[in-house]
Design an enzyme around this catalytic site. Structure first.
Site, PDB file in Angstrom:
ATOM      1  N   ASP A 118       0.759  -1.525   0.049  1.00  0.00           N
ATOM      2  CA  ASP A 118      -0.027  -0.094   0.158  1.00  0.00           C
ATOM      3  C   ASP A 118       0.880   1.444   0.081  1.00  0.00           C
ATOM      4  O   ASP A 118       0.435   2.220  -0.371  1.00  0.00           O
ATOM      5  CB  ASP A 118      -0.859   0.260   1.257  1.00  0.00           C
ATOM      6  CG  ASP A 118      -2.145  -1.075   1.131  1.00  0.00           C
ATOM      7  OD1 ASP A 118      -2.469  -1.456   0.112  1.00  0.00           O
ATOM      8  OD2 ASP A 118      -2.730  -1.326   2.093  1.00  0.00           O
ATOM      9  N   GLU A 218     -10.206  -0.400  -3.498  1.00  0.00           N
ATOM     10  CA  GLU A 218     -11.281  -0.771  -2.401  1.00  0.00           C
ATOM     11  C   GLU A 218     -11.481   0.105  -1.457  1.00  0.00           C
ATOM     12  O   GLU A 218     -12.918  -0.028  -0.937  1.00  0.00           O
ATOM     13  CB  GLU A 218     -10.387  -1.855  -1.831  1.00  0.00           C
ATOM     14  CG  GLU A 218      -9.392  -1.613  -0.894  1.00  0.00           C
ATOM     15  CD  GLU A 218      -8.776  -2.840  -0.098  1.00  0.00           C
ATOM     16  OE1 GLU A 218      -9.554  -3.845  -0.062  1.00  0.00           O
ATOM     17  OE2 GLU A 218      -7.755  -2.925   0.435  1.00  0.00           O
TER      18      GLU A 218
END
Length: 248
Positions: A118, A218
């Site tokens: 991430d 997401e």
């Protein structure tokens, strides 16, 4: 490799099989018993060469015994340095191990190694792991776009690619590395979704290019802060369970 070269200064280097699980269960791999060729091959081996896990140690208040078990294993094998790679939760584990080991009179040098795809760890410009996923997303976006473009005249005109990124949009942003001739709309978790602007942009791309690729994190949210794909359930780490934002 460094331990082999400086065996007079560095003792045994252990690897926990399947990450922290191996340390807790005392399932340790003595790397000094591996051949130089095997150690060299790790440079070209996927990062899960010793196995990995998704396991979060609970707080000291809730499960102190688990941390004490870790310290006891370290003491039994004369381990004084604990290197733990991972994200924010792994860094927190390092802190707790360091603090508890002091109180148990067996101080451990607990060192966190930032690693998360991430790329969202504080004071870390580029986390190991992000580069490979950025390349993967860029290439996947390009290939999927070429595929859609080839059918757009008579079939699918929209392709939606959902990527990881609960609160940080670095992975989604990697889709922007594709050539400017490819029409891509990227949705970030840091920016609330403006439904009207989003649909207008997609319609414009379809009109101009004949198709449009949408890359969505997401963690994309509505303007009120709700996740588009929140399922009202939580994962083992206590985070809201996401997934399935593409159909939305």
């Amino acid at each position: 490799e460094t331990a082999h070269k400086h065996s007079d200064q560095i003792g045994t280097v252990y690897a926990g099989k399947n990450g922290i699980i191996g340390a807790l269960t005392e399932d340790l791999i003595d790397t000094s018993k591996e051949s130089n060729a095997d150690i060299q091959s790790l440079k070209h081996t996927p990062s899960g060469g010793f196995g990995s896990c998704r396991y979060k140690m609970k707080s000291l208040e809730i499960n102190k015994a688990e941390y004490e078990r870790l310290i006891k294993v370290f003491r039994a094998h004369d381990i004084g340095y604990f290197f733990y790679n991972g994200g924010g939760d792994s860094a927190d584990t390092c802190l707790k191990v360091s603090q508890l080991s002091e109180s148990m009179k067996y101080p451990i040098q607990a060192i966190h190694i930032p690693k998360t795809i991430d790329n969202d760890l504080p004071i870390t410009d580029n986390c190991p792991g992000f580069g490979s996923v950025a390349k993967y997303i860029a290439v996947s976006t390009m290939e999927a776009s070429f595929d859609v473009a080839s059918m757009a005249a008579t079939s699918t005109k929209i392709f939606v690619l959902e990527v990881m990124g609960r609160h940080a949009g670095w992975i989604a942003a990697a889709a922007g590395l594709v050539d400017d001739s490819i029409p891509v709309v990227i949705l970030f978790p840091e920016v609330g979704l403006d439904k009207n602007k989003f649909l207008a942009k997609v319609k414009r791309n379809v009109k101009v290019f004949g198709y449009c690729t949408i890359v969505v994190s997401e963690g994309t949210k509505w303007p009120d802060g709700r996740f588009l794909a929140e399922q009202n359930t939580h994962d083992d780490f206590g985070h809201a369970q996401l997934g399935g934002v593409a159909p939305v």
